[in-house]
Design a protein around this motif. Sequence first.
Motif, PDB file in Angstrom:
ATOM      1  N   ALA A   1       4.364  -8.561   6.735  1.00 12.02           N
ATOM      2  CA  ALA A   1       4.973  -7.330   6.219  1.00 12.02           C
ATOM      3  C   ALA A   1       5.417  -7.539   4.772  1.00 12.02           C
ATOM      4  CB  ALA A   1       6.161  -6.942   7.101  1.00 12.02           C
TER       5      ALA A   1
ATOM      6  N   LEU B   1       2.756  -4.855  -0.875  1.00  6.67           N
ATOM      7  CA  LEU B   1       3.521  -4.061  -1.846  1.00  6.67           C
ATOM      8  C   LEU B   1       3.497  -2.566  -1.529  1.00  6.67           C
ATOM      9  CD1 LEU B   1       2.514  -5.896  -5.150  1.00  6.67           C
ATOM     10  CD2 LEU B   1       4.621  -6.133  -3.824  1.00  6.67           C
ATOM     11  N   GLY B   2       2.595  -2.157  -0.644  1.00  4.39           N
ATOM     12  CA  GLY B   2       2.555  -0.745  -0.247  1.00  4.39           C
ATOM     13  C   GLY B   2       2.262   0.194  -1.398  1.00  4.39           C
TER      14      GLY B   2
ATOM     15  N   THR C   1       2.626 -12.235  -3.653  1.00  6.45           N
ATOM     16  CA  THR C   1       1.753 -11.363  -2.858  1.00  6.45           C
ATOM     17  C   THR C   1       0.301 -11.731  -3.145  1.00  6.45           C
ATOM     18  OG1 THR C   1       3.462  -9.714  -3.204  1.00  6.45           O
ATOM     19  CG2 THR C   1       1.438  -8.939  -2.205  1.00  6.45           C
TER      20      THR C   1
ATOM     21  N   TYR D   1      -0.613  -6.563  12.292  1.00  5.30           N
ATOM     22  CA  TYR D   1      -0.415  -6.163  10.895  1.00  5.30           C
ATOM     23  C   TYR D   1       0.760  -5.169  10.837  1.00  5.30           C
ATOM     24  CZ  TYR D   1      -5.255  -7.905  10.287  1.00  5.30           C
ATOM     25  OH  TYR D   1      -6.404  -8.659  10.280  1.00  5.30           O
ATOM     26  N   GLY D   2       1.638  -5.423   9.859  1.00  8.21           N
ATOM     27  CA  GLY D   2       2.891  -4.670   9.816  1.00  8.21           C
ATOM     28  C   GLY D   2       2.758  -3.193   9.513  1.00  8.21           C
ATOM     29  N   ASP D   3       1.580  -2.763   9.082  1.00 11.51           N
ATOM     30  CA  ASP D   3       1.442  -1.331   8.783  1.00 11.51           C
ATOM     31  C   ASP D   3       0.468  -0.632   9.729  1.00 11.51           C
ATOM     32  OD1 ASP D   3      -0.780  -2.550   7.766  1.00 11.51           O
ATOM     33  OD2 ASP D   3      -0.620  -1.703   5.750  1.00 11.51           O
TER      34      ASP D   3
HETATM   35  P1  UTP Z   1      -2.495  -4.161   2.965  1.00  8.62           P
HETATM   36  O1  UTP Z   1      -3.506  -4.564   1.974  1.00  8.62           O
HETATM   37  O2  UTP Z   1      -2.733  -2.902   3.740  1.00  8.62           O
HETATM   38  O3  UTP Z   1      -1.025  -4.046   2.368  1.00  8.62           O
HETATM   39  O4  UTP Z   1      -2.257  -5.399   3.928  1.00  8.62           O
HETATM   40  P2  UTP Z   1      -0.525  -3.713   0.918  1.00  8.62           P
HETATM   41  O5  UTP Z   1      -0.841  -4.832  -0.014  1.00  8.62           O
HETATM   42  O6  UTP Z   1       0.918  -3.379   1.078  1.00  8.62           O
HETATM   43  O7  UTP Z   1      -1.366  -2.396   0.575  1.00  8.62           O
HETATM   44  P3  UTP Z   1      -1.458  -1.484  -0.732  1.00  8.62           P
HETATM   45  O8  UTP Z   1      -0.666  -2.107  -1.844  1.00  8.62           O
HETATM   46  O9  UTP Z   1      -0.890  -0.136  -0.334  1.00  8.62           O
HETATM   47  O10 UTP Z   1      -2.937  -1.407  -0.969  1.00  8.62           O
HETATM   48  C1  UTP Z   1      -2.266  -5.389   5.353  1.00  8.62           C
HETATM   49  C2  UTP Z   1      -1.041  -6.077   5.896  1.00  8.62           C
HETATM   50  O11 UTP Z   1      -0.847  -7.345   5.297  1.00  8.62           O
HETATM   51  C3  UTP Z   1       0.436  -7.468   4.707  1.00  8.62           C
HETATM   52  C4  UTP Z   1       0.898  -6.033   4.472  1.00  8.62           C
HETATM   53  O12 UTP Z   1       2.310  -5.959   4.519  1.00  8.62           O
HETATM   54  C5  UTP Z   1       0.241  -5.304   5.621  1.00  8.62           C
HETATM   55  O13 UTP Z   1       1.020  -5.360   6.792  1.00  8.62           O
HETATM   56  N1  UTP Z   1       0.314  -8.271   3.460  1.00  8.62           N
HETATM   57  C6  UTP Z   1      -0.634  -7.969   2.540  1.00  8.62           C
HETATM   58  C7  UTP Z   1       1.175  -9.333   3.279  1.00  8.62           C
HETATM   59  O14 UTP Z   1       2.064  -9.622   4.112  1.00  8.62           O
HETATM   60  N2  UTP Z   1       1.053 -10.074   2.123  1.00  8.62           N
HETATM   61  C8  UTP Z   1       0.114  -9.807   1.181  1.00  8.62           C
HETATM   62  O15 UTP Z   1       0.051 -10.545   0.162  1.00  8.62           O
HETATM   63  C9  UTP Z   1      -0.750  -8.721   1.405  1.00  8.62           C
END
Ligand code: UTP
Length: 291
Positions: free
Chosen positions: A11, A14-15, A108, A131-133
Amino acid sequence: MKKVRKAVIPAAGLGTRVLPATKVMPKEMLPIVDKPAIQYIVEEAAASGIEDILIITNRGKGLLEDHFDRAPELERRLSGDPNKAAVLEQVVGISKLANIFYVRQKETKGLGHAIRCAKEFVGDEPFAVLYGDDVILGEDPACGQLIRAYEQFGNGVVGVKEVTREAIQKYSSLQVKPIRDNYFLCTDMIEKPKPGEEMSLYSILGRCVLPPEIFDILDQTPPGAGGEIQLTDAMKTLARRDGMTAVDFTGTRYDMGNKLGILQASVEVALNHPEIGTEFRAYLKELCKTL
Ligand code: UTP
């Protein structure tokens, strides 16, 4: 064979697709009606028999830790009001779902890099990744479906669904051969395939069960798509070497990493919500007449 007792929830992303909402608020804390996304995920893990959960966080994700902690002041206030007994039970229940641990991903650098941060927590056991999302709702918890496949076939497992040719470019594409029922043998995969590179329309969506050997593979995995260390690239090595089981899981998956997914989750959960479902359905029906 060792039992799957541990889960890792990355989780630390950067979202960026949900800005500005996620400038301060972790996307995992965005609510689906009245519960943050990550609580649905922790509940799924607990319902699948997971005892210990590691959440990979980063700077600014302290809210996540607070959510799974006790809240003495709030609990005191609720316990003084007989009408709030049910909500008090819910609030206290959150802190008892599982043993939750946290580790920070300091930079990240991708999902693969985030999972690498779980090495000490995992030790030499197989573990689930949620996956956290990605929120998956259904009668039979998706994580549990994957654990059962691990117990049957003994190799790493990925949760998959068929997606459209347009969507697959954002996800991964798998080479699969049917085994039986909703089980497939996966022998290769590619992250974010360009048009023509697809191996099938089956894509990994949000869940896997991995053997501890994945950590050595991750150490050898160079940055891939987007310059990030991709978990898919490490799983590709595993799939080519040992084969993985792909499970076309039952349940509805909501992508909380994009705006449309967040809205779909809210509308569908609201329609079935015991408290507001009936009223919301009537509201939506009226609204639809004006569209
Ligand atoms: P995503 O690529 O969907 O997350 O990664 P993101 O980087 O938040 O997306 P953007 O910025 O909107 O494109 C899938 C999962 O992996 C985690 C995210 O939190 C999500 O649950 N993740 C991703 C990490 O924990 N670390 C990272 O460096 C990248």
